[in-house]
Design a protein around this motif. Structure first.
Motif, PDB file in Angstrom:
ATOM      1  N   UNK A  12       0.847  -1.182   0.000  1.00 16.79           N
ATOM      2  CA  UNK A  12       0.000   0.000   0.000  1.00 16.79           C
ATOM      3  C   UNK A  12       0.887   1.237   0.000  1.00 16.79           C
ATOM      4  N   UNK A  13       0.649   2.136  -0.930  1.00 17.50           N
ATOM      5  CA  UNK A  13       1.436   3.367  -1.011  1.00 17.50           C
ATOM      6  C   UNK A  13       1.117   4.284   0.164  1.00 17.50           C
ATOM      7  N   UNK A  14       2.170   4.775   0.832  1.00 15.60           N
ATOM      8  CA  UNK A  14       2.046   5.766   1.894  1.00 15.60           C
ATOM      9  C   UNK A  14       3.169   6.781   1.740  1.00 15.60           C
ATOM     10  N   UNK A  15       2.976   8.013   2.221  1.00 16.26           N
ATOM     11  CA  UNK A  15       4.005   9.042   2.027  1.00 16.26           C
ATOM     12  C   UNK A  15       5.372   8.679   2.605  1.00 16.26           C
ATOM     13  N   UNK A  16       5.403   7.966   3.727  1.00 15.56           N
ATOM     14  CA  UNK A  16       6.676   7.602   4.331  1.00 15.56           C
ATOM     15  C   UNK A  16       7.306   6.357   3.744  1.00 15.56           C
ATOM     16  N   UNK A  17       6.772   5.877   2.639  1.00 20.43           N
ATOM     17  CA  UNK A  17       7.248   4.635   2.029  1.00 20.43           C
ATOM     18  C   UNK A  17       6.152   3.599   2.049  1.00 20.43           C
ATOM     19  N   UNK A  18       6.213   2.619   1.151  1.00 18.01           N
ATOM     20  CA  UNK A  18       5.148   1.616   1.066  1.00 18.01           C
ATOM     21  C   UNK A  18       5.096   0.736   2.317  1.00 18.01           C
ATOM     22  N   UNK A  19       3.902   0.223   2.576  1.00 19.01           N
ATOM     23  CA  UNK A  19       3.706  -0.730   3.667  1.00 19.01           C
ATOM     24  C   UNK A  19       3.254  -2.051   3.047  1.00 19.01           C
ATOM     25  N   UNK A  20       3.958  -3.126   3.379  1.00 26.45           N
ATOM     26  CA  UNK A  20       3.628  -4.457   2.872  1.00 26.45           C
ATOM     27  C   UNK A  20       3.067  -5.291   4.017  1.00 26.45           C
ATOM     28  N   UNK A  21       1.893  -5.849   3.792  1.00 27.77           N
ATOM     29  CA  UNK A  21       1.278  -6.773   4.743  1.00 27.77           C
ATOM     30  C   UNK A  21       1.933  -8.129   4.541  1.00 27.77           C
ATOM     31  N   UNK A  22       2.636  -8.624   5.580  1.00 29.26           N
ATOM     32  CA  UNK A  22       3.556  -9.744   5.402  1.00 29.26           C
ATOM     33  C   UNK A  22       2.894 -11.115   5.345  1.00 29.26           C
ATOM     34  N   UNK A  23       1.600 -11.214   5.703  1.00 32.89           N
ATOM     35  CA  UNK A  23       0.935 -12.507   5.685  1.00 32.89           C
ATOM     36  C   UNK A  23       1.702 -13.545   6.477  1.00 32.89           C
ATOM     37  N   UNK A  24       1.798 -14.755   5.921  1.00 28.34           N
ATOM     38  CA  UNK A  24       2.575 -15.811   6.578  1.00 28.34           C
ATOM     39  C   UNK A  24       3.919 -16.029   5.898  1.00 28.34           C
ATOM     40  N   UNK A  25       4.371 -15.041   5.123  1.00 22.02           N
ATOM     41  CA  UNK A  25       5.736 -15.093   4.607  1.00 22.02           C
ATOM     42  C   UNK A  25       6.712 -14.662   5.694  1.00 22.02           C
ATOM     43  N   UNK A  26       6.402 -13.569   6.379  1.00 22.89           N
ATOM     44  CA  UNK A  26       7.191 -13.100   7.522  1.00 22.89           C
ATOM     45  C   UNK A  26       6.189 -12.859   8.657  1.00 22.89           C
TER      46      UNK A  26
END
Length: 286
Positions: free
Chosen positions: A198-212
């Motif tokens: 998800x694009x955010x001004x401070x840098x993208x945020x990735x929802x890690x799921x069950x990968x991390x």
């Protein structure tokens, strides 16, 4: 675009420590998470609430919290706090959720919900007007599960999703319903897991799921016994973490008991290290 992100907390779940930490020796991981008498460790069930353009969107790792909590059989029973309670604290009811993004469809159900399903009284799906979004390839896995992970799919949930008339299967790395979102595809844990960025001004945020799932899994060699292809998962993890480092991105952790979001750096030994920890998010705005 105006967008705000908040954490929602569902009912925590307990998993066998040996399964969670895979081939990691017990003497090492007990320093990270203390197991109980049955060798189980407590993992969070954390969802992400994204509010943008008048839409309320939930992102969830799996379908653990997708079934309505069964009614109490007597008033003396304590009411476990769950996802709906967390949603209410943000002033929202389940009928106000417009979309639910499911990274994958595995479920480890709370004991009372599991018992209701086993007795043929499967609760209804939550969020009666929301569209449910998940990956097409993963949906095929859920419809025809491999013996390797068949026990992690709940047929009653899969059937309700299919009959809801609100299931949307995603093929690409983006979705026209979600402006400013992209998806990373992960096959190491389960085929076709989709991880939203998800694009955010401070840098993208990735929802890690069950990968991390939690901070400790920043170690490349740390995998779980649930992963179908550990070597593939390690490669996927390295690519995703390098992407975050290069773009100043942040990682949202759905399973970590104490940390909701981190930034990631790579040290001189090429190990990934977390910093800028957030235990909770309340209306992180763009």
């Amino acid at each position: 675009m105006n967008r705000s992100l908040s954490t929602l907390t569902g009912r925590s779940r307990k998993l066998d420590g040996g399964a969670v930490f895979g081939s990691m020796p017990r003497r090492a991981w007990v320093e990270w998470m203390s197991p109980d008498y049955d060798n189980q460790v407590e993992m969070a069930s954390r969802a992400l609430l994204v509010q943008q353009e008048g839409l309320n969107i939930l992102v969830m790792a799996g379908t653990d919290a997708l079934l309505a909590p069964p009614p109490r059989t007597c008033r003396c029973q304590p009411q476990a706090q769950g996802l709906l309670d967390s949603l209410a604290r943000h002033g929202l009811g389940e009928g106000q959720i417009h979309a639910v993004v499911l990274t994958h469809l595995h479920a480890v159900l709370p004991h009372d919900v599991e018992e209701a399903v086993r007795e043929g009284n499967a609760p209804r799906l939550l969020f009666p007007v929301a569209r449910y979004l998940t990956g097409r390839r993963h949906w095929l896995r859920a419809r025809h599960p491999h013996p390797r992970d068949r026990a992690l799919f709940v047929p009653q949930i899969v059937r309700q999703l299919e009959s809801s008339g609100r299931l949307r299967l995603l093929d690409e790395t983006s979705c026209d319903l979600l402006d400013g979102w992209r998806f990373h595809v992960s096959d190491g844990y389960t085929p076709g897991q989709l991880l939203p960025e998800i694009d955010m001004p401070g840098g993208p945020i990735v929802f890690a799921g069950d990968l991390v799932p939690a901070v400790h899994w920043l170690r490349l060699d740390l995998t779980t016994a649930f992963d179908r292809n550990p070597e593939c998962l390690i490669d996927e993890k390295e690519r995703l973490l390098d992407h975050l480092v290069a773009n100043g991105g942040r990682l949202f952790l759905p399973r970590d008991p104490g940390v909701a979001m981190i930034k990631v750096m790579r040290d001189r030994q090429s190990r990934y290290q977390p910093f800028d920890h957030h235990a909770d998010l309340h209306r992180l705005d763009s």
